[in-house]
Write an enzyme that holds these catalytic residues in place. Structure first.
Site, short mmCIF file in Angstrom:
data_model
loop_
_atom_site.label_atom_id
_atom_site.label_comp_id
_atom_site.label_asym_id
_atom_site.label_seq_id
_atom_site.Cartn_x
_atom_site.Cartn_y
_atom_site.Cartn_z
N MET A 41 0.96 -1.01 -0.26
CA MET A 41 0.00 0.18 0.17
C MET A 41 0.81 1.23 -0.20
O MET A 41 0.44 2.27 0.39
CB MET A 41 -1.07 -0.03 1.21
CG MET A 41 -2.00 -1.16 1.21
SD MET A 41 -3.24 -0.84 2.04
CE MET A 41 -2.89 -0.33 3.63
N HIS A 45 9.02 0.81 3.43
CA HIS A 45 10.09 0.90 4.23
C HIS A 45 11.06 -0.15 4.01
O HIS A 45 10.86 -1.16 3.10
CB HIS A 45 9.55 0.96 5.67
CG HIS A 45 8.57 0.02 5.95
ND1 HIS A 45 8.90 -1.22 6.06
CD2 HIS A 45 7.45 0.26 6.27
CE1 HIS A 45 7.60 -2.02 6.47
NE2 HIS A 45 6.80 -1.02 6.39
N GLY A 47 11.15 -3.06 5.31
CA GLY A 47 10.30 -4.15 5.23
C GLY A 47 9.97 -4.68 3.65
O GLY A 47 9.98 -5.79 3.43
N HIS A 48 9.39 -3.55 3.03
CA HIS A 48 8.91 -3.60 1.87
C HIS A 48 9.98 -3.96 0.93
O HIS A 48 9.80 -4.96 -0.02
CB HIS A 48 8.27 -2.65 1.30
CG HIS A 48 6.92 -2.18 2.02
ND1 HIS A 48 6.70 -1.08 2.91
CD2 HIS A 48 5.68 -2.70 2.17
CE1 HIS A 48 5.46 -1.10 3.51
NE2 HIS A 48 4.84 -2.12 2.78
N GLY A 158 5.32 -10.17 4.36
CA GLY A 158 6.09 -9.94 5.39
C GLY A 158 5.48 -10.70 6.59
O GLY A 158 4.09 -10.56 6.82
N GLN A 159 6.10 -11.18 7.47
CA GLN A 159 5.85 -12.00 8.65
C GLN A 159 5.26 -11.13 9.43
O GLN A 159 4.42 -11.24 10.47
CB GLN A 159 7.11 -12.66 8.99
CG GLN A 159 6.67 -13.41 10.55
CD GLN A 159 5.65 -14.30 10.68
OE1 GLN A 159 5.45 -14.97 9.50
NE2 GLN A 159 5.13 -14.69 12.01
N SER A 197 4.48 1.09 7.90
CA SER A 197 4.07 2.48 7.10
C SER A 197 3.53 3.41 8.14
O SER A 197 3.35 4.41 8.15
CB SER A 197 2.99 2.12 6.09
OG SER A 197 3.62 1.38 5.08
O1 PAF Z 1 -0.04 -5.68 3.51
C1 PAF Z 1 -0.51 -4.63 2.97
O2 PAF Z 1 0.07 -3.78 2.64
C2 PAF Z 1 -1.99 -4.83 2.41
O3 PAF Z 1 -2.79 -5.46 3.23
C3 PAF Z 1 -1.77 -5.62 0.92
C4 PAF Z 1 -1.47 -7.02 0.89
C5 PAF Z 1 -1.03 -4.85 -0.22
C6 PAF Z 1 -3.49 -5.61 0.41
O4 PAF Z 1 -3.91 -4.16 0.38
#
Ligand code: PAF
Length: 296
Positions: A41, A45, A47-48, A158-159, A197
């Protein structure tokens, strides 16, 4: 429609339409590439970016979606306040090696006549599902749509969002979706706070207090490893750590569960998950720890 990223135009292309993603994926497959997918979304950061890097390490041509999905927010939740930082996100995607960013608008994801939802089963009725009614139906619906657009070989989660990962794995199995779900380790700030986030929405004072959730989970883990068998006493101890920090912090839940079924545990053994959600003002934070108990 696509546009390129960054002033030098050297970043991954950005697709805003379903058709543009499908065409780019079709071309990548034509070149013999497998497809990795990281749904986000935004407000990216470390983690992503660890998820993007994992997809790249696995050799995939990697798509990152950036879309704040309205259907997973309740009416009194922070959809409007959720951080939106597209330019910084695109730079992060470029550094992590993403090959394509999908940044659709609401009309692309939910056309006006849209009416179908993916409703998860009992896994969604516990933990975060208790206070966020409909949240996981929104997550499953958007993730199923995104999977149908990107058609990935593997998708990376992510966990940190442990319940979400378990529910998505279940959805993929139940709906016979032909992809692999890869769950990557939770990434923490230097002091231990789980990266989120939503951390960007904390005031400096809340940021200091936010660490109490991690400290509570660590206290529970330490007592568990020291031999405490009563989950009631363990949870009471974790609760006390949070209340000592600030009694006005809201505790949505503190749980000790079996990590695959999310069932509450009466007698901890094997691998267990300590998980919790707290509220600081209108910012809701979650965290969890996996603990492997020695054979007794
Ligand atoms: O984890 C997230 O950021 C959201 O729940 C996802 C998986 C992108 C779905 O909108």
């Amino acid at each position: 429609m696509n546009r390129s990223v960054g002033s030098e135009g050297s970043g991954p292309p950005v697709a805003t339409s379903v058709g543009a993603v499908r065409e780019a994926v079709r071309r990548a497959r034509g070149e013999g590439r497998t497809i990795g997918f990281v749904p986000t979304m935004g407000a990216l950061h470390a983690g992503h970016t660890s998820l993007i890097e994992a997809a790249k390490r696995d050799g995939h041509w990697t798509v990152v979606s950036i879309y704040v999905n309205p259907t997973q927010f309740g009416p009194n939740e922070d959809f409007n306040k959720y951080p939106r930082t597209l330019d910084a996100d695109l730079a992060a995607c470029r550094s992590a090696g993403a090959d394509l960013v999908f940044a659709p608008d609401n009309a692309e994801m939910y056309p006006p006549d849209d009416q179908t939802r993916v409703i998860p089963g009992p896994l969604a009725a516990t933990m975060c599902g208790l206070n966020r009614l409909g949240h996981f139906a929104g997550v499953c619906t958007v993730v199923a749509k995104l999977f149908n657009i990107v058609l990935p070989d593997a998708a990376y989660f992510g966990q940190k969002d442990a319940q979400q990962a378990v529910i998505i794995e279940r959805m993929v199995r139940d709906l016979l979706m032909p992809l692999r779900i890869v769950v990557c380790p939770l990434v923490r700030e230097a002091d231990g706070l789980a990266m989120s986030s939503r951390n960007a929405r904390l005031t400096p004072e809340q940021r200091t207090q936010a660490l109490c959730l991690y400290r509570a989970l660590c206290a529970g883990r330490d007592r568990l490893l020291a031999g405490e068998q009563s989950t009631g006493r363990l949870i009471a101890g974790m609760r006390a750590v949070i209340m000592e920090t600030n009694p006005t912090i809201g505790i949505d839940y503190l749980s000790i569960v079996e990590p695959r079924t999310l069932a509450s545990i009466a007698s901890p053994r094997g691998r267990v998950m300590l998980a919790g959600a707290i509220r600081l003002g209108d910012v809701r934070l979650i965290d969890n720890l996996l603990v492997d108990l020695p054979e007794r």
